[in-house]
Design an enzyme around this catalytic site. Sequence first.
Site, PDB file in Angstrom:
ATOM      1  N   ASP A   1       0.837  -1.201   0.000  1.00 41.67           N
ATOM      2  CA  ASP A   1       0.000   0.000   0.000  1.00 41.67           C
ATOM      3  C   ASP A   1       0.872   1.250   0.000  1.00 41.67           C
ATOM      4  OD1 ASP A   1      -2.436   1.322  -0.119  1.00 41.67           O
ATOM      5  OD2 ASP A   1      -2.680   1.400   2.059  1.00 41.67           O
TER       6      ASP A   1
ATOM      7  N   THR B   1      -4.505   0.681  -2.736  1.00 43.46           N
ATOM      8  CA  THR B   1      -5.232   1.860  -3.191  1.00 43.46           C
ATOM      9  C   THR B   1      -5.235   1.853  -4.713  1.00 43.46           C
ATOM     10  OG1 THR B   1      -4.489   3.039  -1.220  1.00 43.46           O
ATOM     11  CG2 THR B   1      -5.313   4.378  -3.049  1.00 43.46           C
TER      12      THR B   1
ATOM     13  N   LYS C   1       2.038   4.708  -1.035  1.00 43.31           N
ATOM     14  CA  LYS C   1       1.401   5.894  -1.595  1.00 43.31           C
ATOM     15  C   LYS C   1       1.852   7.091  -0.766  1.00 43.31           C
ATOM     16  CE  LYS C   1      -2.770   4.871   1.122  1.00 43.31           C
ATOM     17  NZ  LYS C   1      -4.241   4.667   1.063  1.00 43.31           N
TER      18      LYS C   1
ATOM     19  N   ASP D   1       2.468   2.768   8.151  1.00 44.34           N
ATOM     20  CA  ASP D   1       1.229   2.040   7.857  1.00 44.34           C
ATOM     21  C   ASP D   1       1.493   0.716   7.140  1.00 44.34           C
ATOM     22  OD1 ASP D   1      -1.326   1.172   7.564  1.00 44.34           O
ATOM     23  OD2 ASP D   1      -2.116   3.056   6.769  1.00 44.34           O
TER      24      ASP D   1
ATOM     25  N   ASN E   1       1.221   7.354   2.994  1.00 45.11           N
ATOM     26  CA  ASN E   1       1.964   6.504   3.920  1.00 45.11           C
ATOM     27  C   ASN E   1       3.452   6.848   3.978  1.00 45.11           C
ATOM     28  OD1 ASN E   1      -0.358   5.137   4.640  1.00 45.11           O
ATOM     29  ND2 ASN E   1      -0.078   3.537   3.092  1.00 45.11           N
TER      30      ASN E   1
END
Length: 315
Positions: free
Chosen positions: A166, A218, A168, A184, A171
């Site tokens: 994840d 995401t 992005k 995260d 994070n």
Amino acid sequence: MVSNFGPEDADDQQQNFYKPQEGLLQQGKRFLQLGRLPTKHDFNFVKLLSAGAYGGVWLAVHRDTSERVAIKVLKKKDMMDKNVVRQVMAEKNILQFARSPFLINLWCSFTTKESLYMVMEYASGGDLAAYLKMCERLPVDQARRYIAETILAVEYIHEFGIVHRDLKPDNLVIAENGHIKLTDFGLSKVGVMNRTSVLEEHSVAGVADFKDKQRLGTPDYMAPEVITGQGYGKAVDWWAIGIILYEFLYGAPPYSGDTVEELWDQTLNAPVEFPEDDEDDEDEENRQDPYYVIPEARDLIELLLEKDPARRLGT
């Protein structure tokens, strides 16, 4: 809003305390050296930084040392109801062993009857998603530094068989010293650390380390092999780095759509395209612009956004 006791006042039973190893203690927080185990009552919970489906992250201040921390408070019942206990414990385990200047520090953790508390390093600069929203795009030198530090963080976790899944700007947080910290790990997949993960032997090492067909992550940052439900591994993080670098330099991800389906169709089938005003690298004045993207940066993005994970840079 300031709360002396945080989001849960009646729950005082404390169990399962974790504190860092001695090396991290020496460079860590003074409240860990007070000779007693911290509890939620040692902190003033200043404000809610972010909220999720089964908890939230609070800015808190230690009442004796005035040190600021970020405390992730996760409700056990909500975690069980949403079947995410394994995800939460994987994140906690990753942060407990991680020793990288580019990963967020977990100072300590404890549980009560109702909740899990993870006391972490507070990144006062906020996350890169908010920073990008404010400044729209990054100067090339700043983008180069931030993406280099992100790569160092990702290489570190990959060495331990961890796929973030994840990555992005949300994070990636900016620490007090201005450097990037990866955070995260709730969707991370653990291989080497946790042998209960289903591993799949593959001719190309690192391409499909996990026989995992879940569409987690995401949508803007999902690699093609995640969208199509193939087995996937570390290559998905390198794809996300390519998307992030493009966003740093141009202010938006390279693929878009009015629906998730349209976005995924672009991701699967469309080549990465660059603004036309970046093509003229013969113009010396243009090259002096701090936002001018050199051809080598575009080449790097194309290598990271290779749709075939076996040929993608980093694998």
